[in-house]
Design an enzyme around this catalytic site. Sequence first.
Site, PDB file in Angstrom:
ATOM      1  N   GLY A   1       0.822  -1.212   0.000  1.00 29.46           N
ATOM      2  CA  GLY A   1       0.000   0.000   0.000  1.00 29.46           C
ATOM      3  C   GLY A   1       0.853   1.257   0.000  1.00 29.46           C
ATOM      4  O   GLY A   1       0.537   2.243  -0.672  1.00 29.46           O
TER       5      GLY A   1
ATOM      6  N   TRP B   1       2.254   1.616  -3.427  1.00 35.94           N
ATOM      7  CA  TRP B   1       1.226   2.123  -4.332  1.00 35.94           C
ATOM      8  C   TRP B   1       1.238   3.642  -4.380  1.00 35.94           C
ATOM      9  O   TRP B   1       1.007   4.245  -5.425  1.00 35.94           O
ATOM     10  CB  TRP B   1      -0.151   1.620  -3.882  1.00 35.94           C
ATOM     11  N   HIS B   2       1.527   4.261  -3.239  1.00 35.88           N
ATOM     12  CA  HIS B   2       1.517   5.717  -3.185  1.00 35.88           C
ATOM     13  C   HIS B   2       2.717   6.343  -3.877  1.00 35.88           C
ATOM     14  O   HIS B   2       2.657   7.510  -4.267  1.00 35.88           O
ATOM     15  CB  HIS B   2       1.471   6.195  -1.725  1.00 35.88           C
ATOM     16  N   GLY B   3       3.800   5.611  -4.029  1.00 37.36           N
ATOM     17  CA  GLY B   3       4.950   6.194  -4.703  1.00 37.36           C
ATOM     18  C   GLY B   3       6.180   5.314  -4.624  1.00 37.36           C
ATOM     19  O   GLY B   3       6.344   4.520  -3.691  1.00 37.36           O
TER      20      GLY B   3
ATOM     21  N   PHE C   1      -0.922   9.936  -7.716  1.00 34.85           N
ATOM     22  CA  PHE C   1      -0.980   8.504  -7.426  1.00 34.85           C
ATOM     23  C   PHE C   1      -1.863   7.772  -8.416  1.00 34.85           C
ATOM     24  O   PHE C   1      -1.912   6.565  -8.393  1.00 34.85           O
ATOM     25  CB  PHE C   1      -1.489   8.258  -6.007  1.00 34.85           C
TER      26      PHE C   1
END
Length: 524
Positions: A366, A369-371, A524
């Site tokens: 997770g 996923w953001h960066g 994102f």
Amino acid sequence: MLGTLILFGKEIGMGYLNDLSFDKLGEILSYQPSSPMLFSSGLFFVLFLFFSFFYILFRKHTLLRLIYVTLFSLYFYYKSSGIWFGLLVFTATSDFFIAHLISQANNVSRKKWLVTLSLCINLGMLGYFKYFNFLRELGMSALHELGDWFNYAPWQSFTVEHLDIFLPVGISFFTFQSISYVIDVYRGRIKPLGRWIDYLFYISFFPQLVAGPIVRARDFIPQIYREPMVTRAEFGEGLFLILCGLIKKCVISDYISLNFVDRVFDAPTLYTGIENLIGVYGYTLQIYCDFSGYSDMAIGIALLLGFRFNINFDSPYQSATITEFWRRWHISLSSWLKDYLYISLGGNRKGRTRTYINLLLTMLLGGLWHGASVRFLLWGVLHGISLAIHKAVMSAFPSFKKTGAEMPLSRRIIGTVLTFHLVCFGWILFRADSMQKVGEILTQIWTNFHPEIFMQFVTGYKTVFVLMLLGYLFHFMPKRIVNVMQEAVTRSPLLLQALILAVAIFIVVQFRSAGVQPFIYFQF
């Protein structure tokens, strides 16, 4: 009711158009990399008014309405990412046909291969656009380490230029949405759509396209074929959500960001510890108001079009545990990670140790996923470990399983304070542009606090302080009071609703100091 919105915006829209010269109209309507179209922009407001007029005309003609909305949605995405709207069409097309092949497959093995194909296509695109440079830099670092270890000069000096890869806006959102559809078809939860245009409509629906919420097919698809009807109560609810979203994003989030938060995070050592701490509190409020503001507007606009999305934020900073926080923050993502990643890893079905590992892996991914950054990985690890610790505590002490009103008031107050500051610490990793800045912020707070200058901050940043105070007061306001406010807007005469909307837009214009600021989650 939607026609009323058109009447609300007539004068505002005409005023916007009167300020335009027709020789610039083509330039404005084409893709501008420096100014993607946002819900909070005047251009979107004008286009939405024109869009709504024809939407009303087509509401009884399902296929014509689907085609019309899909074309507008693709244009909306074109205004955000240019020619990369073709990537959206490709994703929808490939998963539409793969889902059909899955439903027609007569053995589990073939279905698994088709799901794997869909995952490879979607995650492959996501990996290239978001993580290619990050993974290549990790590879180069490992190669240099091996070169030093073996004293091999070619590996020690090997370099590759950083590629300038454009990141299509919202690629993670529509990719995750498409993956959930394919997996749900594989699991037998839904049947594949019969028409390609229906699936393209679902994937590209513009209110939630570029920054969520992530809408599940089983929640959204049944609404496609109903004639869109908006009741007086739904119109009032949608209007209230749009107003809240505008104030959160364009007044609170943008103003405190431009006038204080960004300055602190850009140069932490120029500010005392207490100013750094207030900057962290400011960013904690900013990211909530920015993201939940977008979600409010997306849900409100969809509601005005006759579609209902699930809530995406539920006053997350009122949470008394980290588990509760993730049930209230970005609900569409946290539930997606739970259903399609955590459960797929085994969830809590394979023993206590495996449960903790699954939690950690889920939040680690997770964070990724953001960066593509070590900071985001650490942010994910922080939340993963915190969730695992909380689950372990609940296992050891059953009384800690109590939530909400069942939890003793004193424990809830202490838990809320601790959870809030744990989340604030995580946001430092999320916002700072380097680990060095993270260290500087924490060092200033720990060694150079100087609480005596608090009143100087209040007098020097009066508007920032007032907006932060109002933002947190509204966030911690009991839900029943918010419901009363929504009900008041809903029951108001149309003329008063128009006046409320006009006042909100006037306030937004007064606080806009540097043009329209992009939403944080666009990256994102």
